[in-house]
Design a protein around this motif. Structure first.
Motif, mmCIF file in Angstrom:
data_model
loop_
_atom_site.group_PDB
_atom_site.id
_atom_site.type_symbol
_atom_site.label_atom_id
_atom_site.label_comp_id
_atom_site.label_asym_id
_atom_site.label_seq_id
_atom_site.Cartn_x
_atom_site.Cartn_y
_atom_site.Cartn_z
ATOM 1 N N ALA A 211 1.088 -1.074 0.085
ATOM 2 C CA ALA A 211 -0.095 -0.071 -0.047
ATOM 3 C C ALA A 211 0.866 1.289 0.034
ATOM 4 O O ALA A 211 0.406 2.135 -0.752
ATOM 5 C CB ALA A 211 -0.930 0.001 1.258
ATOM 6 N N GLU A 212 1.982 1.117 0.892
ATOM 7 C CA GLU A 212 2.766 2.222 0.748
ATOM 8 C C GLU A 212 3.251 2.758 -0.563
ATOM 9 O O GLU A 212 3.450 3.785 -1.183
ATOM 10 C CB GLU A 212 3.905 2.199 1.784
ATOM 11 N N ARG A 213 3.813 1.734 -1.279
ATOM 12 C CA ARG A 213 4.377 1.893 -2.674
ATOM 13 C C ARG A 213 3.429 2.301 -3.683
ATOM 14 O O ARG A 213 3.744 3.168 -4.525
ATOM 15 C CB ARG A 213 5.041 0.268 -3.072
ATOM 16 N N ALA A 214 2.120 1.547 -3.533
ATOM 17 C CA ALA A 214 1.043 2.140 -4.316
ATOM 18 C C ALA A 214 0.842 3.711 -4.311
ATOM 19 O O ALA A 214 0.537 4.498 -5.100
ATOM 20 C CB ALA A 214 -0.421 1.219 -4.336
ATOM 21 N N ARG B 185 -12.029 -14.101 0.956
ATOM 22 C CA ARG B 185 -11.499 -13.967 -0.249
ATOM 23 C C ARG B 185 -11.891 -13.375 -1.079
ATOM 24 O O ARG B 185 -11.455 -12.982 -2.137
ATOM 25 C CB ARG B 185 -11.304 -15.724 -0.388
ATOM 26 N N LEU B 186 -13.552 -13.639 -1.322
ATOM 27 C CA LEU B 186 -14.206 -12.772 -2.262
ATOM 28 C C LEU B 186 -14.024 -11.376 -2.083
ATOM 29 O O LEU B 186 -14.059 -10.606 -3.229
ATOM 30 C CB LEU B 186 -15.632 -13.194 -2.332
ATOM 31 N N ALA B 187 -14.256 -10.998 -0.820
ATOM 32 C CA ALA B 187 -14.070 -9.557 -0.615
ATOM 33 C C ALA B 187 -12.546 -9.078 -1.122
ATOM 34 O O ALA B 187 -12.552 -7.901 -1.570
ATOM 35 C CB ALA B 187 -14.341 -9.307 0.763
ATOM 36 N N LEU B 188 -11.691 -9.860 -0.890
ATOM 37 C CA LEU B 188 -10.384 -9.492 -1.182
ATOM 38 C C LEU B 188 -10.307 -9.454 -2.881
ATOM 39 O O LEU B 188 -9.638 -8.238 -3.427
ATOM 40 C CB LEU B 188 -9.381 -10.493 -0.829
ATOM 41 N N PHE B 189 -10.906 -10.152 -3.442
ATOM 42 C CA PHE B 189 -10.899 -10.060 -4.830
ATOM 43 C C PHE B 189 -11.639 -8.994 -5.569
ATOM 44 O O PHE B 189 -11.193 -8.262 -6.365
ATOM 45 C CB PHE B 189 -11.461 -11.454 -5.515
ATOM 46 N N SER B 190 -12.679 -8.679 -4.983
ATOM 47 C CA SER B 190 -13.425 -7.521 -5.154
ATOM 48 C C SER B 190 -12.638 -6.293 -5.064
ATOM 49 O O SER B 190 -12.817 -5.259 -5.829
ATOM 50 C CB SER B 190 -15.078 -7.389 -4.365
ATOM 51 N N ALA B 191 -12.068 -6.111 -3.764
ATOM 52 C CA ALA B 191 -11.365 -4.948 -3.352
ATOM 53 C C ALA B 191 -10.108 -4.895 -4.314
ATOM 54 O O ALA B 191 -10.005 -3.746 -4.746
ATOM 55 C CB ALA B 191 -11.101 -5.065 -1.889
ATOM 56 N N ARG B 192 -9.509 -5.882 -4.811
ATOM 57 C CA ARG B 192 -8.515 -5.727 -5.829
ATOM 58 C C ARG B 192 -8.893 -5.344 -7.128
ATOM 59 O O ARG B 192 -8.547 -4.464 -7.902
ATOM 60 C CB ARG B 192 -7.675 -7.202 -5.807
ATOM 61 N N SER B 193 -10.023 -6.039 -7.310
ATOM 62 C CA SER B 193 -10.538 -5.444 -8.875
ATOM 63 C C SER B 193 -11.043 -3.945 -8.696
ATOM 64 O O SER B 193 -10.743 -3.393 -9.718
ATOM 65 C CB SER B 193 -11.856 -6.255 -9.343
ATOM 66 N N ALA B 194 -11.503 -3.592 -7.724
ATOM 67 C CA ALA B 194 -12.120 -2.154 -7.742
ATOM 68 C C ALA B 194 -10.941 -1.346 -7.633
ATOM 69 O O ALA B 194 -11.008 -0.292 -8.182
ATOM 70 C CB ALA B 194 -12.910 -1.874 -6.286
ATOM 71 N N TYR B 195 -9.790 -1.686 -6.989
ATOM 72 C CA TYR B 195 -8.605 -0.834 -7.094
ATOM 73 C C TYR B 195 -8.013 -0.846 -8.535
ATOM 74 O O TYR B 195 -7.804 0.378 -8.832
ATOM 75 C CB TYR B 195 -7.652 -1.440 -6.036
ATOM 76 N N ASP B 196 -8.131 -1.916 -9.049
ATOM 77 C CA ASP B 196 -7.423 -1.924 -10.567
ATOM 78 C C ASP B 196 -8.461 -1.258 -11.290
ATOM 79 O O ASP B 196 -7.809 -0.184 -12.287
ATOM 80 C CB ASP B 196 -7.355 -3.355 -10.972
ATOM 81 N N ALA B 197 -9.740 -1.463 -11.252
ATOM 82 C CA ALA B 197 -10.699 -0.318 -12.083
ATOM 83 C C ALA B 197 -10.408 0.951 -11.922
ATOM 84 O O ALA B 197 -10.318 2.060 -12.766
ATOM 85 C CB ALA B 197 -11.819 -0.948 -11.752
ATOM 86 N N SER B 198 -10.189 1.407 -10.473
ATOM 87 C CA SER B 198 -10.093 2.689 -10.321
ATOM 88 C C SER B 198 -8.795 3.377 -10.716
ATOM 89 O O SER B 198 -8.776 4.384 -11.285
ATOM 90 C CB SER B 198 -10.215 3.288 -8.843
ATOM 91 N N GLN B 199 -7.887 2.525 -10.794
ATOM 92 C CA GLN B 199 -6.316 3.072 -11.619
ATOM 93 C C GLN B 199 -6.863 3.278 -12.941
ATOM 94 O O GLN B 199 -6.205 4.260 -13.412
ATOM 95 C CB GLN B 199 -5.453 2.162 -11.126
ATOM 96 N N LEU C 43 -7.396 6.439 -3.871
ATOM 97 C CA LEU C 43 -6.708 6.005 -2.398
ATOM 98 C C LEU C 43 -7.950 5.574 -1.608
ATOM 99 O O LEU C 43 -7.361 4.707 -0.745
ATOM 100 C CB LEU C 43 -6.721 7.580 -1.751
ATOM 101 N N THR C 44 -9.419 5.729 -1.840
ATOM 102 C CA THR C 44 -10.304 4.785 -0.798
ATOM 103 C C THR C 44 -10.202 3.569 -1.426
ATOM 104 O O THR C 44 -10.184 2.616 -0.551
ATOM 105 C CB THR C 44 -11.691 5.537 -1.352
ATOM 106 N N ASN C 45 -10.133 3.079 -2.444
ATOM 107 C CA ASN C 45 -10.077 1.728 -2.692
ATOM 108 C C ASN C 45 -8.609 1.009 -2.402
ATOM 109 O O ASN C 45 -8.638 -0.053 -2.218
ATOM 110 C CB ASN C 45 -10.285 1.610 -4.400
ATOM 111 N N GLN C 46 -7.695 1.768 -2.475
ATOM 112 C CA GLN C 46 -6.427 1.273 -2.164
ATOM 113 C C GLN C 46 -6.484 0.903 -0.406
ATOM 114 O O GLN C 46 -6.014 -0.047 0.018
ATOM 115 C CB GLN C 46 -5.432 2.297 -2.078
ATOM 116 N N GLN C 47 -7.177 1.672 0.456
ATOM 117 C CA GLN C 47 -7.203 1.396 1.769
ATOM 118 C C GLN C 47 -8.360 0.156 2.221
ATOM 119 O O GLN C 47 -8.162 -0.613 3.029
ATOM 120 C CB GLN C 47 -7.964 2.743 2.378
ATOM 121 N N GLN C 48 -9.484 0.265 1.129
ATOM 122 C CA GLN C 48 -10.128 -0.957 1.247
ATOM 123 C C GLN C 48 -9.499 -2.393 0.885
ATOM 124 O O GLN C 48 -9.960 -3.272 1.501
ATOM 125 C CB GLN C 48 -11.573 -0.785 0.314
#
Length: 466
Positions: free
Chosen positions: A163-166, A379-393, A407-412
């Motif tokens: 998260a710090e690097r991102a 596990r599914l929540a992590l997959f969704s959070a990662r997908s949301a973060y990638d989509a926001s980028q 930033l919000t998606n990164q924290q999630q």
């Protein structure tokens, strides 16, 4: 102590090199050798068992010997007047030497108090065995809790560093957009605030990892590194196919802590019997043999005449001693009431522990069942959070998302990674806790959990697909 150090040294020497992972079973073996709480329980058991030996000794023959050597000297001077007649003056010196040796034997034939104390101490000795077994079970769950906490903190640190690097990249990206006039200054401030927060989180995560390692060292007495972790494809399952009522029945029947308390109740009941037996007569057999020699030298100092007298005696005796208590000021009745009150205290403790055990067993089972669904949901929540973060980028690059959204998606994503790690290791810990409550926890359960640990925790969490 020398043997324990040698075994510990051999265990450490047989550990894999630093490049290899230290698994849960190896950590538990170190804890068996180095944990202070388990050693305390072992010594407490030894001390308790000596109570039975001491109570038994009171009912065995009591043999004693006695020897004495006494020298005495006396000087006597004077005269006596009787009916007007005055006897000549006297001046004598008497010296005496007394040597005596005696051997005596006493054997209890009937003493209700001491017999009751023996039965009570034997019950406490049996309870100490169960308490040691309970301490061994607790060592397993304490070791596993410390071990899993290290793994959770390591995954938290990996997620915090990612998260710090991102967030640093987001801060740099926002700064560049500000320079070309494509982003407001507020985006830079938001990105900088999130980046600084991430740096602080990483520092805290590193400290948490160090503290988790130290907590494990507190149990094992040895530094532990490169722990084996769960793989990403871990699928939780229930240990055995039985319902919650069967688990509760097993716990009530075999939990060592509860069984130890029940034995303590039996010991307290015997203590009540021993206190009441103080009203009863006691019967002892006794025998003794003595050998004595007394030599006396008496000197008449006036006439300078000395006389010697020597007396030697040998003899033995055997008999029965019956003691009947009549009145002791109410002390015996008070001791009986005290023993009854102490028995009632332990009975209430048994009932309380039984209720708590039933509740804890049910809760551990339900938590374990729910943990299967929780791990999958996390596990599914992590997959969704990662997908949301990638989509926001991607959205940020094409202008449909703001830096704040990223930033919000990164924290999630960070929170989801941490929650997923906690859910997986909490499931394993609850599995061991259920076995502990049921009284069936042993090293084979550690081996079964250990077989699941095949990955390196330092590797950042890989992308997950549903």
């Amino acid at each position: 102590m020398i043997r324990r150090r040698l075994v510990l040294a051999l265990a450490v020497a047989l550990l894999p090199a630093t490049a290899a992972a230290t698994d849960l079973l190896q950590t538990y073996e170190l804890a068996r050798q180095g944990d202070a709480q388990l050693s305390e329980a072992e010594f407490q058991r030894l001390a308790t068992r000596e109570g039975a030996a001491q109570a038994r000794a009171q009912l065995l023959p009591q043999i004693g010997g006695e020897a004495s050597y006494v020298r005495s000297r006396s000087d006597n001077e004077g005269s006596q007047a009787l009916g007007g007649f005055v006897s000549p003056p006297s001046d004598t010196t008497s010296e005496q030497t007394l040597r005596r040796a005696q051997l005596s034997v006493q054997q209890a034939i009937f003493d209700g108090t001491r017999f009751g104390q023996l039965r009570s101490q034997r019950a406490l000795a049996e309870a100490s065995d169960l308490l040691l077994e309970s301490a061994g079970d607790t060592l397993i769950t304490r070791t596993s809790a410390g071990y899993f906490n290290v793994l959770v903190q390591l995954e938290t640190l990996a997620a915090a560093e990612a998260a710090e690097r991102a967030l640093q990249k987001q801060f740099d990206f926002a700064s560049k957009r500000l320079e070309v006039g494509l982003a407001p200054i507020t985006d830079v401030h938001e990105a900088r605030a999130q980046f600084d927060t991430a740096r602080a989180n990483t520092i805290l995560a590193r400290n948490a990892v160090e503290d988790a390692y130290q907590a494990l060292v507190e149990i094992t007495g040895q530094p532990i590194t490169n722990l084996a972790a769960l793989p990403e494809d871990f699928q939780p399952t229930l240990p055995v196919t039985q319902d919650v009522d069967e688990w509760v029945s097993t716990a009530v029947a075999t939990n060592p802590s509860l069984l130890a308390l029940q034995l303590q109740v039996r010991a307290a009941e015997e203590a009540v019997s021993a206190a009441r037996a103080a009203h009863w007569p006691t019967l002892y057999a006794s025998a003794s043999y003595s050998d004595s020699n007394a030599s006396t030298t008496q000197t008449n100092n006036i006439e300078a005449v000395a006389s010697d007298l020597e007396n030697t005696g040998r003899g033995g005796q055997i008999g029965l001693v019956l003691s009947v208590p009549i009145y002791s000021g109410g002390a015996i009745q008070s001791q009986v009431r005290e023993a009854i009150a102490r028995r009632d205290i332990i009975e209430e403790q048994v009932e309380q522990q039984k209720r708590a055990l039933v509740r804890n067993t049910r809760n551990a089972y339900q938590t374990l069942v729910a943990g299967i669904s929780e791990v999958e949901a996390r596990r599914l929540a992590l997959f969704s959070a990662r997908s949301a973060y990638d989509a926001s980028q991607v959205g940020l690059e094409v202008g449909t998302r703001t830096v704040l959204d990223v930033l919000t998606n990164q924290q999630q994503l960070f929170n989801a990674q941490q929650a997923y790690a906690q859910a997986r290791y909490r499931f394993l810990q609850n599995r061991l806790l259920l076995e502990q409550a049921a009284g069936t926890l042993d090293v084979e359960d550690v081996r079964e959990v250990n077989r699941l640990l095949t990955a390196e925790p330092e590797i950042p969490v890989a992308p997950i697909v549903p």
